[in-house]
Design an enzyme around this catalytic site. Sequence first.
Site, mmCIF file in Angstrom:
data_model
loop_
_atom_site.group_PDB
_atom_site.id
_atom_site.type_symbol
_atom_site.label_atom_id
_atom_site.label_comp_id
_atom_site.label_asym_id
_atom_site.label_seq_id
_atom_site.Cartn_x
_atom_site.Cartn_y
_atom_site.Cartn_z
ATOM 1 N N TYR A 193 8.179 5.941 -14.632
ATOM 2 C CA TYR A 193 7.058 5.584 -15.529
ATOM 3 C C TYR A 193 5.788 6.335 -15.154
ATOM 4 O O TYR A 193 5.123 6.930 -16.006
ATOM 5 C CB TYR A 193 6.797 4.072 -15.517
ATOM 6 C CG TYR A 193 5.768 3.698 -16.564
ATOM 7 C CD1 TYR A 193 6.156 3.354 -17.854
ATOM 8 C CD2 TYR A 193 4.403 3.765 -16.279
ATOM 9 C CE1 TYR A 193 5.225 3.068 -18.828
ATOM 10 C CE2 TYR A 193 3.462 3.476 -17.253
ATOM 11 C CZ TYR A 193 3.869 3.129 -18.524
ATOM 12 O OH TYR A 193 2.948 2.863 -19.484
ATOM 13 N N PHE B 119 -6.524 23.697 -39.353
ATOM 14 C CA PHE B 119 -5.207 23.290 -39.827
ATOM 15 C C PHE B 119 -5.369 21.928 -40.500
ATOM 16 O O PHE B 119 -6.319 21.207 -40.220
ATOM 17 C CB PHE B 119 -4.255 23.215 -38.628
ATOM 18 C CG PHE B 119 -2.865 22.777 -38.985
ATOM 19 C CD1 PHE B 119 -2.059 23.601 -39.740
ATOM 20 C CD2 PHE B 119 -2.371 21.551 -38.572
ATOM 21 C CE1 PHE B 119 -0.769 23.203 -40.080
ATOM 22 C CE2 PHE B 119 -1.090 21.147 -38.906
ATOM 23 C CZ PHE B 119 -0.291 21.973 -39.660
ATOM 24 N N ASP B 120 -4.438 21.544 -41.396
ATOM 25 C CA ASP B 120 -4.708 20.328 -42.196
ATOM 26 C C ASP B 120 -4.835 19.042 -41.372
ATOM 27 O O ASP B 120 -5.719 18.233 -41.629
ATOM 28 C CB ASP B 120 -3.750 20.176 -43.396
ATOM 29 C CG ASP B 120 -2.280 20.230 -43.037
ATOM 30 O OD1 ASP B 120 -1.956 20.148 -41.839
ATOM 31 O OD2 ASP B 120 -1.456 20.330 -43.964
ATOM 32 N N ASP C 80 -7.405 25.858 -30.728
ATOM 33 C CA ASP C 80 -6.212 25.190 -31.241
ATOM 34 C C ASP C 80 -5.101 26.207 -31.018
ATOM 35 O O ASP C 80 -4.950 27.173 -31.766
ATOM 36 C CB ASP C 80 -6.397 24.849 -32.724
ATOM 37 C CG ASP C 80 -5.145 24.186 -33.310
ATOM 38 O OD1 ASP C 80 -4.097 24.172 -32.633
ATOM 39 O OD2 ASP C 80 -5.224 23.696 -34.460
ATOM 40 N N ALA D 55 -1.709 26.373 -30.857
ATOM 41 C CA ALA D 55 -0.294 26.134 -31.192
ATOM 42 C C ALA D 55 0.542 27.415 -31.095
ATOM 43 O O ALA D 55 1.696 27.374 -30.713
ATOM 44 C CB ALA D 55 -0.182 25.542 -32.597
ATOM 45 N N LYS E 79 5.520 24.369 -31.595
ATOM 46 C CA LYS E 79 5.564 25.770 -32.021
ATOM 47 C C LYS E 79 5.907 26.635 -30.804
ATOM 48 O O LYS E 79 7.070 26.826 -30.498
ATOM 49 C CB LYS E 79 4.219 26.178 -32.637
ATOM 50 C CG LYS E 79 3.955 25.659 -34.039
ATOM 51 C CD LYS E 79 3.771 24.177 -34.134
ATOM 52 C CE LYS E 79 3.342 23.700 -35.490
ATOM 53 N NZ LYS E 79 2.090 22.986 -35.466
ATOM 54 N N HIS F 62 1.294 16.755 -52.322
ATOM 55 C CA HIS F 62 2.415 17.703 -52.306
ATOM 56 C C HIS F 62 3.620 17.149 -51.550
ATOM 57 O O HIS F 62 4.749 17.544 -51.797
ATOM 58 C CB HIS F 62 1.977 19.052 -51.742
ATOM 59 C CG HIS F 62 1.511 18.993 -50.327
ATOM 60 N ND1 HIS F 62 0.412 18.273 -49.951
ATOM 61 C CD2 HIS F 62 2.010 19.539 -49.207
ATOM 62 C CE1 HIS F 62 0.255 18.399 -48.645
ATOM 63 N NE2 HIS F 62 1.208 19.149 -48.163
HETATM 64 C C1 LIG Z 1 1.234 22.195 -36.145
HETATM 65 C C2 LIG Z 1 -0.199 22.433 -35.914
HETATM 66 C C3 LIG Z 1 -1.059 21.395 -35.548
HETATM 67 C C4 LIG Z 1 -0.609 19.954 -35.454
HETATM 68 O O1 LIG Z 1 0.375 19.799 -34.513
HETATM 69 P P1 LIG Z 1 1.533 18.697 -34.651
HETATM 70 O O2 LIG Z 1 2.346 18.932 -33.432
HETATM 71 O O3 LIG Z 1 2.265 18.978 -35.924
HETATM 72 O O4 LIG Z 1 0.877 17.366 -34.654
HETATM 73 C C5 LIG Z 1 -2.378 21.707 -35.305
HETATM 74 N N1 LIG Z 1 -2.838 22.953 -35.425
HETATM 75 C C6 LIG Z 1 -2.043 23.972 -35.781
HETATM 76 C C7 LIG Z 1 -2.605 25.348 -35.897
HETATM 77 C C8 LIG Z 1 -0.696 23.756 -36.044
HETATM 78 O O5 LIG Z 1 0.077 24.771 -36.436
#
Ligand SMILES: *Cc1c(COP(=O)(O)O)cnc(C)c1O
Length: 457
Positions: free
Chosen positions: A70, A122-123, A213, A215, A256, A448
């Site tokens: 844990y 990102f959204d 960010d 990813a 990613k 969408h």
């Molecule tokens: C996928 C993504 C996110 C969000 O990450 P999740 O793991 O889907 O919550 C944030 N910023 C970018 C650029 C992304 O591609």
Amino acid sequence: MPLMEPYRIKVVEPIPILTRAEREVAMVRAGYNPFNLRADEITIDLLSDSGTGALSAAQQAAGALGDETYAGARSFYRFRETVEKLAGYPHILPVHQGRAAERILFNALLTPGQLCLSNTHFDTTRANVVLAGGVPVDLPCPEAADLDSPAPFKGDIDLDRLTAALTGPDRERVGVVLMTITNNGGGGQPVSMANLRAVSDLCRAHGVPFFLDAARFAENAWLVIQREDGYAHHTPEQVARLAFDLADGAVASLKKDAIAHMGGFLALRDDALAQRCELTLIATEGFRTYGGLSGRDLEMLAQGLTEVVQPDYLRARAAATEHLGNLITAAGVSIVRPAGIHALYLNAGRLLTHLPPSRFPGHALATELYLAGGVRCAELGSLYLGQEDEHGNLVKAAPHELVRLAIPRRVYTQSHLEYVAEVVAEIAQHPERVPGYRVVEAPPLLRHFNCRVEPVR
Ligand SMILES: *Cc1c(COP(=O)(O)O)cnc(C)c1O
């Protein structure tokens, strides 16, 4: 060396191959929304590159070593050491996925009404800024608006507008600057090191926190090595580290560029901020040594982070996307140029000239890719980004009618991608036969994902 995947296949999963008639039945049931299709109805799934990668044998083996203690699990320390070595931040909080890191960071950092300035949010990032009471502002560079421009770094932020924001009447309201690498919302285009350095200098001069960010930190590093003067002899790890060094911290979805199915991190330099974030982490994700992940996940993430920066892997992945882009272009279909790595964006507006934005050419092309060949992908056009009135009529079209073909990591071979190009080419022979669509039913938010539409013949 010719294009070739730098791995061989050890475990396989059969691909469903349906007839056109079966796909038509599936699409009717799905309300002509590819999000409503089931996996066993899909031949090639290019909906997302998130959490869809193939694990390596070494990741599977690492997973078996997962320590599910844990608090203080061995797997956490392996994960933390890997991220520390890669990114150099003193505080590393594991989270279940990227959006959790966003939520925790913005709630700890932003006060209501503060601005978050970005190359493009990102959204989920945008949504988490808003939920924290902040105001997201996108400042993409001017080249980004020209889909056909071959400019190498269309993911850059507009430095003039950033400077204006940091020195103008709203300067006191700027709470954070966030650079998305690569710029997912902006067509998967990379950000140059020169741009990141300038942003870092500006933020430092004005006392504003600067976050990444990250990813797709490895894919951004690869494109810097290929395209920016002075980096040709760097390794992807070195370039990634230089980028991380410029920022005060990073949020990252590890679904990613850690080639894993679940995971993320929030990394910080500031001790007090890290302490505030850790409290929310414990309350909402899990204790600081697992943050919503299993020991098994943490092990596989650590291993994936070492694999994703291998030059052979990145070279082959970039070449595969470019190859698909070349085949599609040769078939007479425009893509957003230049090709990035994680996705290709088809210019549906230019192909389906008989369809106005109100008939959703991006959605029409995405639907046709499924009907013609079982290829699933998502539109990025007026169905997703347009604005409609209370009767559901489109009142403001999206700036472009695009279709995104996202490429999962290590999942599809060159022949799968060539199959996709053939399906695109077949549609491009008679684009006038592709019908437009009208919305039948749509929820008020994120339509969408959930809407149902029907073809207009
Ligand atoms: C996928 C993504 C996110 C969000 O990450 P999740 O793991 O889907 O919550 C944030 N910023 C970018 C650029 C992304 O591609």
